[in-house]
Design a protein around this motif. Structure first.
Motif, PDB file in Angstrom:
ATOM      1  N   UNK A  46       0.391   1.560  -6.673  1.00  0.00           N
ATOM      2  CA  UNK A  46       1.808   1.915  -6.818  1.00  0.00           C
ATOM      3  C   UNK A  46       2.111   2.346  -8.249  1.00  0.00           C
ATOM      4  N   UNK A  47       1.550   1.623  -9.210  1.00  0.00           N
ATOM      5  CA  UNK A  47       1.762   1.974 -10.616  1.00  0.00           C
ATOM      6  C   UNK A  47       1.187   3.347 -10.933  1.00  0.00           C
ATOM      7  N   UNK A 100       0.841  -1.197   0.000  1.00  0.00           N
ATOM      8  CA  UNK A 100       0.000   0.000   0.000  1.00  0.00           C
ATOM      9  C   UNK A 100       0.881   1.254   0.000  1.00  0.00           C
ATOM     10  N   UNK A 101       0.856   2.061  -1.073  1.00  0.00           N
ATOM     11  CA  UNK A 101       1.752   3.222  -1.140  1.00  0.00           C
ATOM     12  C   UNK A 101       1.321   4.336  -0.205  1.00  0.00           C
ATOM     13  N   UNK A 102       2.307   5.059   0.301  1.00  0.00           N
ATOM     14  CA  UNK A 102       2.041   6.204   1.185  1.00  0.00           C
ATOM     15  C   UNK A 102       2.593   7.504   0.620  1.00  0.00           C
ATOM     16  N   UNK A 153       2.983 -13.021  -1.813  1.00  0.00           N
ATOM     17  CA  UNK A 153       3.175 -11.786  -1.046  1.00  0.00           C
ATOM     18  C   UNK A 153       2.519 -10.590  -1.747  1.00  0.00           C
ATOM     19  N   UNK A 154       2.433 -10.663  -3.067  1.00  0.00           N
ATOM     20  CA  UNK A 154       1.982  -9.514  -3.855  1.00  0.00           C
ATOM     21  C   UNK A 154       0.459  -9.385  -3.833  1.00  0.00           C
ATOM     22  N   UNK A 155      -0.008  -8.148  -3.904  1.00  0.00           N
ATOM     23  CA  UNK A 155      -1.438  -7.852  -3.922  1.00  0.00           C
ATOM     24  C   UNK A 155      -1.742  -7.011  -5.163  1.00  0.00           C
ATOM     25  N   UNK A 159       3.829   0.548   2.627  1.00  0.00           N
ATOM     26  CA  UNK A 159       3.714  -0.107   3.928  1.00  0.00           C
ATOM     27  C   UNK A 159       4.759  -1.217   4.028  1.00  0.00           C
ATOM     28  N   UNK A 160       5.794  -0.976   4.833  1.00  0.00           N
ATOM     29  CA  UNK A 160       6.901  -1.927   4.959  1.00  0.00           C
ATOM     30  C   UNK A 160       6.745  -2.855   6.158  1.00  0.00           C
TER      31      UNK A 160
END
Length: 469
Positions: free
Chosen positions: A449-450, A367-369, A440-442, A423-424
């Motif tokens: 993100x793209x 999830x990008x922040x 792991x990928x969603x 989100x790390x």
């Protein structure tokens, strides 16, 4: 008057510590013309977001990555799998019709782990899960059987150096952060060898484990004996620490068949959308194509590589042609310290003034922040405005430190740099382990993100002026 004096002192102290008084005070004001120019990209930004998150391109970066990761697999530097991966991407980028698709030769380290195992012989028989560390030397063919010395830090090792002679040093260091704790993986073998140890086993650099060791590169020193070294799981490191604390002797047999070959020939993979007005000026988006030889390399760094490809795809799908050239670079040899990126830098640094910004995604595509950014205050102000275009998906933050292993060569020379922030919280659970797989990928998170990566890179590439240095 006293209040004004106190305010001035507080401001000076905050400036000295590098902490802004507020979020807005850390940005140099930009002109109203630039603000209007950036605001004018609102409709294009929405079109990119809609296509990436809701439209025909929804889940495309995930599906592309799944096909790649499932059929090619892990891609260690110097391996046949990496050669296959590069050929795969070269063909895929050509088939999409991107411009100037080509390979740029580099030389990369070639290390293979071979067969490896560790067995605790005393006080009981127990198979220890290990992953040899990159560049490790092998054990003798018969292996190494020795008593264990468990330490929790380098300081403890130094204090007990006399006890380390002829033993296998096991590090059970606590995990604080990746950046701080990784020194044990990188330097653990050297420090153990200085004390006379015959091998080192290092607690994996992660906060969570299901008996899963994590690998990574480690560094020998020319004037220190090279000893075999591997990472072990948190569970095994803690178990041996508990046994040792009771005064019970631990004996371990370690066998590693690692081999180091001469450097191999490989390639950085490049594709472009050529700029319509300033084709010699470059906005670079990137991720690394190589990975470790465990798992699938889906997270590190398949996700970053494939959202960088997706940025060009989305722009092409929308028929957009930015003023500057948008260049995709898929690096090789990142896991060995960015060796492919360094060679790219040496080849292209003569045109450094034409590089507008270098962008790297190599910390997951969860999830990008927002974006990490390194550059001038005025450039940071411009980036802050650009990020406002991402309000529809609520990803507007700008953080410090926009570098990364593969772009730091440029950033250190003054080129603005940006890195994806996301989100790390679970990233290092899977990092460099068998757990780095497509599971792991969603897809929905990769879509977001793209979208972030595409909006930012397109707007910077299309603005009339380059980012100020």
């Amino acid at each position: 008057m006293k209040c004004l004096f106190l305010i001035a002192i507080i401001q000076l102290l905050l400036q000295c510590t590098g902490k802004p008084l507020s979020g807005d005070d850390s940005y140099q004001k930009i002109s109203e013309d630039v603000k209007r120019e950036i605001a004018g990209y609102s409709d294009i930004a929405k079109a990119i977001i809609n296509l990436a998150v809701y439209g025909n391109a929804k889940n495309r970066s995930y599906e592309r990555l799944a096909l790649f990761a499932d059929t090619v697999g892990p891609r260690l530097s110097g391996s046949k799998n990496l050669d296959v991966a590069i050929e795969y991407m070269f063909s895929a980028l050509q088939e999409e019709g991107l411009e100037n698709v080509h390979l740029e030769p580099v030389k990369v380290p070639h290390w293979e782990r071979g067969e490896e195992f560790a067995l605790m012989l005393a006080p009981r028989s127990h198979s220890i899960s290990i992953l040899g560390l990159g560049s490790s030397v092998p054990t003798p063919p018969e292996g190494i059987t020795a008593e264990v010395l468990v330490v929790s830090s380098f300081d403890e090792l130094y204090k007990r150096a006399e006890e380390a002679k002829g033993k296998i040093v096991v590090y059970n260091q606590p995990y604080t952060s990746y950046g701080e704790t990784v020194q044990y993986r990188a330097q653990g073998a050297v420090e153990a060898a200085k004390a006379g140890a015959v091998a080192s086993l290092i607690r994996s650099i992660t906060s969570f484990s299901i008996n899963s060791p994590h690998t990574g590169w480690q560094y020998y020193q020319s004037n220190v004996p090279k000893i075999p070294t591997a990472c072990i799981s948190i569970e095994d490191a803690e178990m041996m620490a508990r046994i040792s604390s009771q005064g019970t002797k631990i004996i371990v047999k370690l066998k590693m068949g690692a081999k180091t070959y001469p450097d191999a020939y490989s390639f950085n993979t490049v594709a472009e959308i050529v700029g319509s007005k300033y084709p010699d000026q470059v906005v670079l988006v990137s991720g690394h194509l190589d990975s470790w030889d465990v798992g699938q390399g889906a997270m590190d760094d398949g996700g970053g590589a494939f959202i960088s490809w997706e940025a060009l795809s989305l722009i092409k799908d929308l028929g957009l042609c930015p003023k500057r050239t948008l260049r995709l670079v898929l690096w090789t040899g990142e896991e060995q310290g960015g060796v492919g990126a360094e060679q790219y830098y040496q080849l292209h640094k003569g045109n450094i003034s034409n590089f507008d910004i270098v962008m790297e995604s190599d910390e997951g595509t969860f999830m990008p922040t927002g974006l990490g950014f390194t550059g001038s205050d005025k450039a940071r102000g411009i980036m802050k405005e650009i990020m406002q275009l991402l309000q529809p998906i609520n990803v507007t933050n700008i953080y410090e430190s926009g570098g990364g292993t593969d772009i730091d060569y440029w950033v250190k020379d003054g080129v603005p740099g940006a890195s994806l922030r996301d989100d790390l919280s679970k990233y290092f659970w899977f990092h460099h382990s068998q757990g780095d797989t497509m599971t792991v990928q969603d897809p929905s998170q990769m879509n977001l993100c793209a979208a972030v990566w595409t909006v930012v890179s397109y707007v910077i590439a299309d603005m009339e002026e380059m980012l100020p240095r």
